[in-house]
Write a protein that holds these residues in place. Sequence first.
Motif, PDB file in Angstrom:
ATOM      1  N   GLN A  54       0.794  -1.246   0.000  1.00 38.28           N
ATOM      2  CA  GLN A  54       0.000   0.000   0.000  1.00 38.28           C
ATOM      3  C   GLN A  54       0.818   1.284   0.000  1.00 38.28           C
ATOM      4  OE1 GLN A  54       0.437  -2.092   2.482  1.00 38.28           O
ATOM      5  NE2 GLN A  54       0.136  -1.212   4.493  1.00 38.28           N
ATOM      6  N   LYS A  55       2.152   1.161  -0.036  1.00 36.58           N
ATOM      7  CA  LYS A  55       2.985   2.355  -0.110  1.00 36.58           C
ATOM      8  C   LYS A  55       3.341   2.642  -1.573  1.00 36.58           C
ATOM      9  CE  LYS A  55       2.932   1.898   4.331  1.00 36.58           C
ATOM     10  NZ  LYS A  55       3.856   1.257   5.230  1.00 36.58           N
ATOM     11  N   ASN A  56       3.866   1.629  -2.229  1.00 36.12           N
ATOM     12  CA  ASN A  56       4.450   1.889  -3.548  1.00 36.12           C
ATOM     13  C   ASN A  56       3.817   1.094  -4.684  1.00 36.12           C
ATOM     14  OD1 ASN A  56       6.200   3.604  -4.781  1.00 36.12           O
ATOM     15  ND2 ASN A  56       8.073   2.675  -3.983  1.00 36.12           N
ATOM     16  N   ILE A  57       2.836   0.245  -4.376  1.00 32.69           N
ATOM     17  CA  ILE A  57       2.331  -0.632  -5.436  1.00 32.69           C
ATOM     18  C   ILE A  57       0.814  -0.664  -5.604  1.00 32.69           C
ATOM     19  CG2 ILE A  57       2.372  -2.949  -6.399  1.00 32.69           C
ATOM     20  CD1 ILE A  57       4.917  -3.518  -4.899  1.00 32.69           C
ATOM     21  N   GLY A  58       0.088  -0.867  -4.530  1.00 32.47           N
ATOM     22  CA  GLY A  58      -1.346  -1.103  -4.752  1.00 32.47           C
ATOM     23  C   GLY A  58      -2.188  -0.925  -3.512  1.00 32.47           C
ATOM     24  N   PRO A  59      -3.368  -1.535  -3.500  1.00 31.40           N
ATOM     25  CA  PRO A  59      -4.275  -1.355  -2.359  1.00 31.40           C
ATOM     26  C   PRO A  59      -3.841  -2.189  -1.150  1.00 31.40           C
ATOM     27  CG  PRO A  59      -5.393  -2.433  -4.226  1.00 31.40           C
ATOM     28  CD  PRO A  59      -3.952  -2.372  -4.562  1.00 31.40           C
ATOM     29  N   ALA A  60      -4.062  -1.668   0.037  1.00 30.70           N
ATOM     30  CA  ALA A  60      -3.722  -2.378   1.274  1.00 30.70           C
ATOM     31  C   ALA A  60      -4.381  -3.757   1.282  1.00 30.70           C
ATOM     32  CB  ALA A  60      -4.199  -1.574   2.473  1.00 30.70           C
ATOM     33  N   GLY A  61      -3.729  -4.699   1.929  1.00 31.25           N
ATOM     34  CA  GLY A  61      -4.303  -6.038   2.028  1.00 31.25           C
ATOM     35  C   GLY A  61      -3.450  -7.083   1.348  1.00 31.25           C
ATOM     36  N   VAL A  62      -2.483  -6.653   0.558  1.00 30.94           N
ATOM     37  CA  VAL A  62      -1.580  -7.591  -0.105  1.00 30.94           C
ATOM     38  C   VAL A  62      -0.185  -7.374   0.466  1.00 30.94           C
ATOM     39  CG1 VAL A  62      -0.638  -8.414  -2.315  1.00 30.94           C
ATOM     40  CG2 VAL A  62      -2.911  -7.350  -2.238  1.00 30.94           C
ATOM     41  N   VAL A  63       0.508  -8.457   0.743  1.00 35.25           N
ATOM     42  CA  VAL A  63       1.927  -8.352   1.078  1.00 35.25           C
ATOM     43  C   VAL A  63       2.683  -9.293   0.136  1.00 35.25           C
ATOM     44  CG1 VAL A  63       1.685 -10.048   2.963  1.00 35.25           C
ATOM     45  CG2 VAL A  63       3.696  -8.566   2.896  1.00 35.25           C
ATOM     46  N   ILE A  64       3.771  -8.797  -0.408  1.00 32.00           N
ATOM     47  CA  ILE A  64       4.575  -9.605  -1.329  1.00 32.00           C
ATOM     48  C   ILE A  64       5.774 -10.163  -0.570  1.00 32.00           C
ATOM     49  CG2 ILE A  64       6.044  -9.522  -3.395  1.00 32.00           C
ATOM     50  CD1 ILE A  64       4.155  -7.341  -4.485  1.00 32.00           C
ATOM     51  N   VAL A  65       5.991 -11.468  -0.703  1.00 26.12           N
ATOM     52  CA  VAL A  65       7.151 -12.109  -0.081  1.00 26.12           C
ATOM     53  C   VAL A  65       7.979 -12.750  -1.187  1.00 26.12           C
ATOM     54  CG1 VAL A  65       7.931 -13.932   1.495  1.00 26.12           C
ATOM     55  CG2 VAL A  65       5.919 -12.564   2.083  1.00 26.12           C
ATOM     56  N   ILE A  66       9.247 -12.394  -1.246  1.00 25.82           N
ATOM     57  CA  ILE A  66      10.159 -12.982  -2.229  1.00 25.82           C
ATOM     58  C   ILE A  66      11.197 -13.760  -1.422  1.00 25.82           C
ATOM     59  CG2 ILE A  66      11.808 -12.482  -4.088  1.00 25.82           C
ATOM     60  CD1 ILE A  66      10.241  -9.725  -4.349  1.00 25.82           C
ATOM     61  N   ILE A  67      11.202 -15.058  -1.588  1.00 30.78           N
ATOM     62  CA  ILE A  67      12.019 -15.895  -0.707  1.00 30.78           C
ATOM     63  C   ILE A  67      12.788 -16.951  -1.494  1.00 30.78           C
ATOM     64  CG2 ILE A  67       9.937 -17.285  -0.189  1.00 30.78           C
ATOM     65  CD1 ILE A  67      11.223 -18.023   2.502  1.00 30.78           C
ATOM     66  N   ARG A  68      14.067 -17.115  -1.132  1.00 28.11           N
ATOM     67  CA  ARG A  68      14.882 -18.119  -1.817  1.00 28.11           C
ATOM     68  C   ARG A  68      14.356 -19.507  -1.463  1.00 28.11           C
ATOM     69  NH1 ARG A  68      19.922 -17.113   0.094  1.00 28.11           N
ATOM     70  NH2 ARG A  68      19.820 -19.153   1.032  1.00 28.11           N
ATOM     71  N   GLU A  69      14.293 -20.362  -2.478  1.00 30.63           N
ATOM     72  CA  GLU A  69      13.599 -21.645  -2.326  1.00 30.63           C
ATOM     73  C   GLU A  69      14.159 -22.524  -1.209  1.00 30.63           C
ATOM     74  OE1 GLU A  69      11.628 -22.387  -6.699  1.00 30.63           O
ATOM     75  OE2 GLU A  69      13.582 -23.287  -6.259  1.00 30.63           O
ATOM     76  N   ASP A  70      15.465 -22.498  -1.032  1.00 35.11           N
ATOM     77  CA  ASP A  70      16.020 -23.403  -0.016  1.00 35.11           C
ATOM     78  C   ASP A  70      15.670 -22.969   1.407  1.00 35.11           C
ATOM     79  OD1 ASP A  70      18.160 -21.361  -1.000  1.00 35.11           O
ATOM     80  OD2 ASP A  70      18.768 -21.881   1.037  1.00 35.11           O
ATOM     81  N   LEU A  71      15.103 -21.780   1.553  1.00 36.10           N
ATOM     82  CA  LEU A  71      14.671 -21.342   2.890  1.00 36.10           C
ATOM     83  C   LEU A  71      13.236 -21.772   3.189  1.00 36.10           C
ATOM     84  CD1 LEU A  71      16.198 -17.742   2.942  1.00 36.10           C
ATOM     85  CD2 LEU A  71      17.040 -19.773   4.124  1.00 36.10           C
ATOM     86  N   ILE A  72      12.593 -22.335   2.177  1.00 38.21           N
ATOM     87  CA  ILE A  72      11.211 -22.795   2.359  1.00 38.21           C
ATOM     88  C   ILE A  72      11.251 -24.274   2.723  1.00 38.21           C
ATOM     89  CG2 ILE A  72       8.990 -23.144   1.216  1.00 38.21           C
ATOM     90  CD1 ILE A  72       9.771 -20.959  -0.778  1.00 38.21           C
ATOM     91  N   SER A  73      10.701 -24.612   3.890  1.00 34.64           N
ATOM     92  CA  SER A  73      10.716 -26.029   4.242  1.00 34.64           C
ATOM     93  C   SER A  73       9.553 -26.374   5.155  1.00 34.64           C
ATOM     94  CB  SER A  73      12.033 -26.396   4.920  1.00 34.64           C
ATOM     95  OG  SER A  73      11.994 -26.009   6.275  1.00 34.64           O
TER      96      SER A  73
END
Length: 360
Positions: A194-213
């Motif tokens: 909601q600051k730089n992209i779009g309407p409040a209510g969305v959060v973007i998470v970009i995560i390296r795959e090996d950290l997902i378990s």
Amino acid sequence: MGRIYNFSAGPAMLPEEVLQEAADEMLDYRGSGMSVMEMSHRSKVYEGIIQEAEKDLRELMNIPDNYKVLFLQGGASQQFAAIPMNLMKNKVADYIITGQWAKKAHQEASKYGKANVIASSAEKTFTYIPDCSDLPISEDADYVYICENNTIYGTKFKTLPNTKGKELVADVSSCILSEPVDVTKYGLIFGGVQKNIGPAGVVIVIIREDLISEDVLSGTPTMLNYKIQADANSLYNTPPAYGIYICGKVFKWIKNMGGLEAMKVRNEKKAKILYDFLDESKLFKGTVVKEDRSLMNVPFITGDAELDAKFVKEAKEAGLENLKGHRSVGGMRASIYNAMPMEGVEALVEFMKKFEKENN
Ligand SMILES: *Cc1c(COP(=O)(O)O)cnc(C)c1O
């Protein structure tokens, strides 16, 4: 009155072209006979919308294939808990405290493990970014945490901390897509939109795959489990579908503007107009150390609370809104995110000059 210049820290201005396009598609999204709001998130049409949004974001940020992009709910604040729940394998993390948002993230993480404060600028009311070239990183830290752009105080990390091999986790809520970024330097990047992209209510998470378990803290809610969200391509349940659609339009808008290199040039130009004036003004002063100034959030003061209030009131009457500083700081703050046009900043500086003449 038409549209005003909205200097709010968030929710913030969106590009007018994007709002217009969304309005045009409101009743009938491209021949589907319905609004995106009314659409099944499992439909082919919606699948196209979310997949294209992800593709455009990947292109803009040059996100490598071994990173997952998640569109989630709960805002940035929800991630303050999700991050330790998913990443604290040793139950240890190091936090750098450069403002309220880092402080809140640290407090939340403290519920789940040992969250160390390894640097802080609290003693000078967060007016600078500490030297992070040689910090006492904990041997067993699962990650090092920063808030990269401090929305409230108007500081930004110009150099990322030396994490001595530990994963870097960054809250980029108020600087995402404002300039090019090297995603490979981070284990996880996240931001509320909601600051730089779009309407409040969305959060973007970009995560390296090996950290997902699957190995997450016991009791981690399903909705906060990155593995479950990643396996479902952000469609484990009904996503914030309309919000993601608007984010997709903003990604296209940025691409049309020339991508993040072009955004950086434009943002530097905009910020310079304001900072140059603050540096020469006899009435207004910037509040942070020059080297650490944010391109997005610009706090300033007159030094007189009554005059500050008068400024905010008269600025509003002149169509320059939401210039009041955060309640914890006072004074003024101009948030000049991607969607704020050059003319908005120019109008603000003109108004400040006029106000200075009248009140000095
Ligand atoms: C606004 C903001 C938040 C909080 O975002 P929510 O989506 O309201 O939870 C967190 N971090 C930073 C840096 C912010 O600017």
